[in-house]
Design an enzyme around this catalytic site. Structure first.
Site, PDB file in Angstrom:
ATOM      1  N   SER B  93      42.625  37.517 -13.111  1.00  0.00           N
ATOM      2  CA  SER B  93      43.930  37.839 -13.711  1.00  0.00           C
ATOM      3  C   SER B  93      45.097  37.542 -12.785  1.00  0.00           C
ATOM      4  O   SER B  93      46.224  37.388 -13.236  1.00  0.00           O
ATOM      5  CB  SER B  93      43.965  39.318 -14.066  1.00  0.00           C
ATOM      6  N   GLY B  94      44.846  37.526 -11.492  1.00  0.00           N
ATOM      7  CA  GLY B  94      45.926  37.298 -10.550  1.00  0.00           C
ATOM      8  C   GLY B  94      46.289  38.516  -9.730  1.00  0.00           C
ATOM      9  O   GLY B  94      47.044  38.415  -8.767  1.00  0.00           O
ATOM     10  N   GLY B  95      45.740  39.673 -10.102  1.00  0.00           N
ATOM     11  CA  GLY B  95      46.063  40.892  -9.358  1.00  0.00           C
ATOM     12  C   GLY B  95      45.798  40.731  -7.868  1.00  0.00           C
ATOM     13  O   GLY B  95      46.685  40.946  -7.034  1.00  0.00           O
ATOM     14  N   ASP B 146      44.837  44.098 -12.364  1.00  0.00           N
ATOM     15  CA  ASP B 146      44.540  45.291 -11.573  1.00  0.00           C
ATOM     16  C   ASP B 146      45.443  45.332 -10.353  1.00  0.00           C
ATOM     17  O   ASP B 146      46.029  44.324  -9.970  1.00  0.00           O
ATOM     18  CB  ASP B 146      43.064  45.309 -11.132  1.00  0.00           C
ATOM     19  N   GLN B 193      38.157  49.613  -9.517  1.00  0.00           N
ATOM     20  CA  GLN B 193      38.722  49.668  -8.173  1.00  0.00           C
ATOM     21  C   GLN B 193      38.397  51.023  -7.571  1.00  0.00           C
ATOM     22  O   GLN B 193      37.591  51.757  -8.134  1.00  0.00           O
ATOM     23  CB  GLN B 193      40.247  49.424  -8.224  1.00  0.00           C
ATOM     24  N   GLY B 220      37.876  44.801  -4.987  1.00  0.00           N
ATOM     25  CA  GLY B 220      38.339  45.520  -3.806  1.00  0.00           C
ATOM     26  C   GLY B 220      37.240  45.847  -2.816  1.00  0.00           C
ATOM     27  O   GLY B 220      37.377  46.756  -2.001  1.00  0.00           O
ATOM     28  N   ASP B 270      31.428  35.487  -7.363  1.00  0.00           N
ATOM     29  CA  ASP B 270      32.229  34.284  -7.137  1.00  0.00           C
ATOM     30  C   ASP B 270      32.652  34.326  -5.683  1.00  0.00           C
ATOM     31  O   ASP B 270      32.845  35.413  -5.125  1.00  0.00           O
ATOM     32  CB  ASP B 270      33.491  34.265  -8.004  1.00  0.00           C
ATOM     33  N   HIS B 339      26.561  20.278  -0.505  1.00  0.00           N
ATOM     34  CA  HIS B 339      25.331  20.913  -0.020  1.00  0.00           C
ATOM     35  C   HIS B 339      25.414  22.438  -0.135  1.00  0.00           C
ATOM     36  O   HIS B 339      24.486  23.080  -0.628  1.00  0.00           O
ATOM     37  CB  HIS B 339      25.044  20.534   1.434  1.00  0.00           C
TER      38      HIS B 339
END
Lengths: 358, 358
Positions: B93-95, B146, B193, B220, B270, B339
């Site tokens: 979202s960018g939070g 968030d 969070q 977080g 991720d 790799h």
């Protein structure tokens, strides 16, 4: 049949449609060879490069001599294995780089001393060492060491470089024969120098022809002379070169240069333009050059070139490529380089078909 | 059957082997998702990325909101079309970026104001605008906005961020339902969070569970706390999350982190580690991390990892990769990123097989 030889398949005026055979396969001519200076195409894997239709690639003996060193590459199995390119490779001898990149190069009749661009160390290359370097690297085609005076050199300097280049060519031919490198599958090309002076070009071509090289390069053009001067010098050289040997115009150039030189009888080109322009966010297209950072492409959903079958044109819009370019993403240079390489190879395919068409 | 849903195929302890279905295909869990922050994987084409075994990728709504803008990407056909990735995409979202990258961010109950990292311009994101941005981008999975306090924030600040994040999650869930985005095929994940405080993690997970999100992220963590703190906070959150929904640990991490978190019940990760380490000339291998610039690899003819089937390991020696790294060639970062991505995907395949093996 020697491991490497040139076939002229068809001729139209002075333009030739040919095929050059090497121990790593053949390449069709007229041919454009992309440049992987340091044994790597900038940002492009060998697999991607193959996908652009490229058959022959260049690497540079000057850079590899300085780093990682030719002996090291030999111990790593030679250039083909090292960089994982199983097609034909040509190495430039390093003459051009010594004179254009290194400060304080001092040339004498036996060779040239210069400072490494990497660490400033004192280095020296002779006609024999240039061959040793290339023997270790193991390309299919090696080049003789030549002296490349700057484009604005005075006539005396050009004349002297001309004589020295011919003397070095004689030495190189003799050494290469003595080593039996031709039999081992490495071709040696001579280089016609002579600046914009057609008389020097003619005498250089005649003398090199006597030495019976496996191919002939024309160097020192596209270095600041006018297009008219380039054409005169090129015609003068080509007229004196044997009809059954490949002719290679070094470091040229743009799509227009290719067409003109092929009409004059040139078979082979190398140039960094495709990849360098790509990294500078410029794309060659049938409708001219696009500068992808321009605002006008911000929502342009068309591919770079509607007539292009490359990965970039099949998958991405100008709008996306502009976003990558403006954002400084590495992928911009990669996708534009892939397109430009494919575009240059398409152009060569079209020219070959033109010649075949008669 | 909704366009997206999670199947738990097998369970071993708390570790789960699953499959998440989206309108752009499914991905197997545990899953590692590479990060293409600005709608591009650094130096890697979608075709190459597919070759690493990657199924789900991330892009970042913060960066794309600022440039080229979500409305522009929508006009270009949405993120999948824009970046030519036809598999599942998740957008953050960018939070996290607002709080970690932007100077002078000022958060209030309605949203957060901040300066653009691109041009310093004043920007503001609210829970609703974060969803609008992601609706325009069109990923398969969107995240709620968030608030991410720094790892060393005092307990009051953490508590306040916790409350605000929950309130924003309630708003986002309601707006997303009202817009019918779930039905149109975009999942919405809530984010737990609470810093290192297990009580906050528990209450956040309980409240988010009530809101019935399509999946649950844990944010977080891996921001400076100890491994022990991370484990406690993670366990606290996971215990309260519904067993039939996917669990996503954001921004984590390294191969060791993956194993530990999967054992704790996490399904999705991720991280930029694979590509960032690659660009820094570091390779992950079964025998540890290799720093490719080291002299010791100068003539090492082995692949990075003898057990790896990636393009880099199939084609290139450590000696060549060192040459590229020392020479500053772009190709070093590309081949090492390929790799590392393949290595991370191999690791996930092995872990999935372990869970299946029981």
């Amino acid at each position: 049949m020697p491991a490497f030889h040139f076939e002229v398949l068809q001729q139209k005026g002075r333009a030739r449609r040919g095929r050059y055979h090497t121990p790593h396969g053949s390449f069709e001519t007229p041919c454009f060879a992309p440049v992987g200076t340091r044994a790597a195409m900038k940002g492009i894997t060998p697999e991607q490069l193959r996908g652009t239709g490229s058959e022959l690639i260049l690497a540079n003996a000057y850079h590899l001599f300085l780093r990682p060193g030719h002996a090291r590459i030999k111990r790593c199995g030679g250039l083909h294995r090292f960089m994982a390119w199983d097609g034909p490779i040509l190495t430039d001898s390093g003459g051009y780089q010594i004179f254009s990149l290194s400060h304080l190069s001092r040339v004498d009749d036996q060779g040239v001393s210069f400072q490494s661009i990497i660490d400033g160390s004192e280095q020296r290359l002779t006609p024999e060492l240039a061959l040793e370097v290339q023997r270790d690297l193991g390309p299919d085609i090696a080049m003789v060491l030549d002296e490349c005076p700057p484009g604005d050199a005075d006539p005396d300097r050009v004349q002297q470089a001309h004589q020295r280049t011919l003397e070095w060519a004689r030495q190189a031919r003799e050494i290469h024969r003595r080593w039996g490198d031709s039999e081992r599958g490495q071709a040696l090309f001579g280089i016609v120098q002579g600046g914009p002076n057609p008389e020097l070009r003619i005498s250089a071509a005649q003398e090199l022809r006597e030495l019976d090289f496996d191919g002939y390069a024309i160097g020192g053009l596209s270095v600041g002379e006018t297009k008219a001067q380039m054409e005169i010098a090129l015609d003068a050289a080509v007229d004196e070169l044997p009809g059954n040997k490949i002719r290679y115009l070094m470091g040229v150039g743009t799509p227009e240069d290719f067409r003109r030189a092929i009409s004059a009888g040139v078979d082979l080109f190398d140039c960094v333009t495709a990849t360098r322009h790509g990294r500078n966010n410029q794309a060659f297209t049938r409708a001219g050059t696009l500068k992808l950072r321009n605002q006008q492409y911000a929502e342009d959903l068309r591919p770079l070139d509607a007539g292009c079958a490359c990965y970039t044109c099949q998958q991405f819009s100008r709008a996306y490529l502009r976003h990558l370019a403006v954002s400084g993403e590495m992928l911009a240079g990669i996708l534009l380089s892939l397109h430009n390489l494919h575009y240059f190879q398409d152009l060569m395919r079209e020219i070959r078909a033109d010649i075949e068409g008669g």
